[in-house]
Design a protein around this motif. Structure first.
Motif, PDB file in Angstrom:
ATOM      1  N   SER A 312       0.861  -1.184   0.000  1.00  0.00           N
ATOM      2  CA  SER A 312       0.000   0.000   0.000  1.00  0.00           C
ATOM      3  C   SER A 312       0.893   1.228   0.000  1.00  0.00           C
ATOM      4  O   SER A 312       1.990   1.213   0.574  1.00  0.00           O
ATOM      5  CB  SER A 312      -0.913   0.008   1.223  1.00  0.00           C
ATOM      6  OG  SER A 312      -1.875  -1.022   1.108  1.00  0.00           O
ATOM      7  N   ALA A 322      -3.713   9.744  -6.777  1.00  0.00           N
ATOM      8  CA  ALA A 322      -4.044   8.307  -6.678  1.00  0.00           C
ATOM      9  C   ALA A 322      -5.020   7.919  -7.787  1.00  0.00           C
ATOM     10  O   ALA A 322      -4.856   6.897  -8.458  1.00  0.00           O
ATOM     11  CB  ALA A 322      -4.653   8.011  -5.310  1.00  0.00           C
ATOM     12  N   VAL A 326      -4.222   5.104 -10.780  1.00  0.00           N
ATOM     13  CA  VAL A 326      -4.927   3.819 -11.005  1.00  0.00           C
ATOM     14  C   VAL A 326      -5.606   3.776 -12.378  1.00  0.00           C
ATOM     15  O   VAL A 326      -5.914   2.711 -12.895  1.00  0.00           O
ATOM     16  CB  VAL A 326      -5.955   3.472  -9.883  1.00  0.00           C
ATOM     17  CG1 VAL A 326      -5.274   3.359  -8.542  1.00  0.00           C
ATOM     18  CG2 VAL A 326      -7.117   4.464  -9.843  1.00  0.00           C
ATOM     19  N   ILE A 347      -8.153   1.723  -5.025  1.00  0.00           N
ATOM     20  CA  ILE A 347      -8.144   2.726  -3.946  1.00  0.00           C
ATOM     21  C   ILE A 347      -9.162   2.233  -2.915  1.00  0.00           C
ATOM     22  O   ILE A 347     -10.376   2.339  -3.124  1.00  0.00           O
ATOM     23  CB  ILE A 347      -8.519   4.133  -4.477  1.00  0.00           C
ATOM     24  CG1 ILE A 347      -7.527   4.573  -5.562  1.00  0.00           C
ATOM     25  CG2 ILE A 347      -8.557   5.130  -3.322  1.00  0.00           C
ATOM     26  CD1 ILE A 347      -7.822   5.918  -6.175  1.00  0.00           C
ATOM     27  N   VAL A 371      -3.354   3.760  -1.892  1.00  0.00           N
ATOM     28  CA  VAL A 371      -3.489   2.901  -3.077  1.00  0.00           C
ATOM     29  C   VAL A 371      -2.984   1.524  -2.672  1.00  0.00           C
ATOM     30  O   VAL A 371      -1.963   1.407  -1.991  1.00  0.00           O
ATOM     31  CB  VAL A 371      -2.619   3.433  -4.249  1.00  0.00           C
ATOM     32  CG1 VAL A 371      -2.687   2.489  -5.449  1.00  0.00           C
ATOM     33  CG2 VAL A 371      -3.049   4.836  -4.644  1.00  0.00           C
TER      34      VAL A 371
END
Ligand SMILES: Cc1ncc(COP(=O)(O)O)c(C=O)c1O
Length: 391
Positions: A312, A322, A326, A347, A371
């Motif tokens: 993480s 974030a 992603v 997330i 994340v």
């Protein structure tokens, strides 16, 4: 504790294997809902427990049974009960150990639906859960009341990768006759064996590393006590009905043959990613128990044989960064779940852990911008290139 003479690599392939009438190398899939009786006398003997036999797949099935016994060998337990999902296993285990008026104490960071179950559903049956920081043994000692019947924890936790000292918590639970339940999904029995460390019951979402291929759901609970397994099987699994399909058991058995090999590769990829992120100028913090800076590193070294495949982290740009990250990765897939051959990214605050109150996330050990990466089995260089381009 059951000690098997074989190593885990051998147990993952052979434990509990039975001779098969056609000598097939792989176990058959008993894809049947019911089992027949020769005559009424045989049925009567079976229902009065004079004869041991399968009756109906909700109460037991040979393919599912093989999975239950094989995982029990890997975890060093007496036996297991398999369920349709990890959540079915968790719900059934908690209901089998505590009743209305009792109390569960859990570590503050749990998988999102486990938090939902314990914070919303079970309290509606007058079974509340108190969340504490189980990395702090003073807090664990202080939380016990006459109502506390269960300690529940994950380690490493999802998604904040906290490490809890199972042995230390088990000492406290034993003293107060509280059952200690450990969700061992993240570590797998290859890296951590909670029963050896004093836990009473181990749970897995078999959907994850045990299956390993993202193609099935499953859950399982392994206990050190035969009595608890019978109670779980006949009073809870059978009655609540969240049983595993024989086909899913077969898929998971197939996946488990390579579990020890896969776990090592998941770990080496996760460790490479964690170090890369740690040295990256755009990364605010990385949480991976294999990094010496991790607050649980010493405990992880003590109780684990590997640090696992999940990393993480937070980027400097917070939630906006974030979100961009992603959506920009290509090889890593934006998806919930973990432990698959494919690397996955998500997330948690927006996805798996939405049940947590947004304004209080930090209290539970993670943030809106955390994340989570589940490192798959691809080549590490390809994963790093993908991560770098997405930065
Ligand atoms: C640690 C942990 N426990 C339990 C579960 C629930 O498992 P399932 O999705 O098989 O119900 C999950 C799912 O992600 C998990 O991550």
């Amino acid at each position: 504790m059951k000690k098997d003479p074989f190593h885990i690599e051998t147990l993952a392939i052979h434990a509990a294997e039975q001779p098969e009438q056609n000598q097939s190398l792989n176990p058959p899939i008993y894809m049947t809902s019911t089992f027949t009786f020769k005559d009424l006398e045989q049925a009567d003997d079976t229902f009065s427990f004079k004869r041991k036999a399968y009756v109906y797949t909700r109460g037991g099935n040979p393919t599912v049974n093989l999975f239950e016994k094989r995982l029990a060998a890997l975890e060093g337990g007496e036996d297991s009960v398999a369920f349709s999902s990890g959540m079915a296993a968790i719900a059934s285990v908690l209901m089998s150990l505590a009743k209305s008026g009792d109390e569960i104490v859990a570590h503050r960071n749990l998988y999102g639906s486990t938090f939902g179950l314990t914070s919303r559903l079970l309290p509606s049956f007058n079974l509340p859960t108190r969340y504490i920081d189980m990395t702090d043994m003073e807090e664990v000692k202080k939380c016990v009341t006459h109502k506390t019947k269960v300690f529940f924890l994950e380690t490493p936790t999802n998604p904040s990768m906290e490490i809890i000292d199972i042995q230390a918590v088990a000492e406290i639970s034993r003293k107060h006759k509280i059952k200690l339940v450990v969700d061992n999904t993240f570590a797998s029995p290859c890296f951590q064996r909670p029963l050896e460390l004093g836990a009473d019951i181990v749970i897995h979402s078999a959907t994850k590393y045990l299956s390993g291929h993202g193609d099935t759901l499953g859950g399982i609970a392994t206990s050190r006590e035969e009595d608890h397994i019978s109670k779980l099987k006949f009073d809870y699994m059978c009655e609540l009905g969240g049983v595993m399909s024989p086909f899913n058991a077969w898929l998971i058995l197939r996946g488990m043959k390579t579990l020890p090999l896969r776990m090592r590769k998941h770990e080496s990829n996760a460790s490479t990613i964690a170090r890369f992120l740690y040295n990256h100028p755009k990364v605010k913090n990385v949480i991976y128990p294999g990094l010496e800076e991790h607050p649980g590193y010493v405990t992880a070294v003590k109780q684990m044989k590997g640090f696992g495949g999940i990393v993480s982290f937070e980027l400097d740009g917070g939630l906006e960064a974030a979100r961009a990250f992603v959506e920009k990765v290509k090889l890593l897939k934006l998806a919930v779940s973990l432990g698959d051959t494919e690397s996955l990214v998500e997330i948690p605050a927006l996805m798996t852990h939405r049940d947590y109150p947004e304004e209080e996330l930090e209290k539970f050990g993670f943030s809106r911008a955390t994340v989570r990466i589940s490192a798959g089995l691809e080549h590490a260089d390809d994963l790093l290139s993908d991560i770098e381009q997405a930065m």
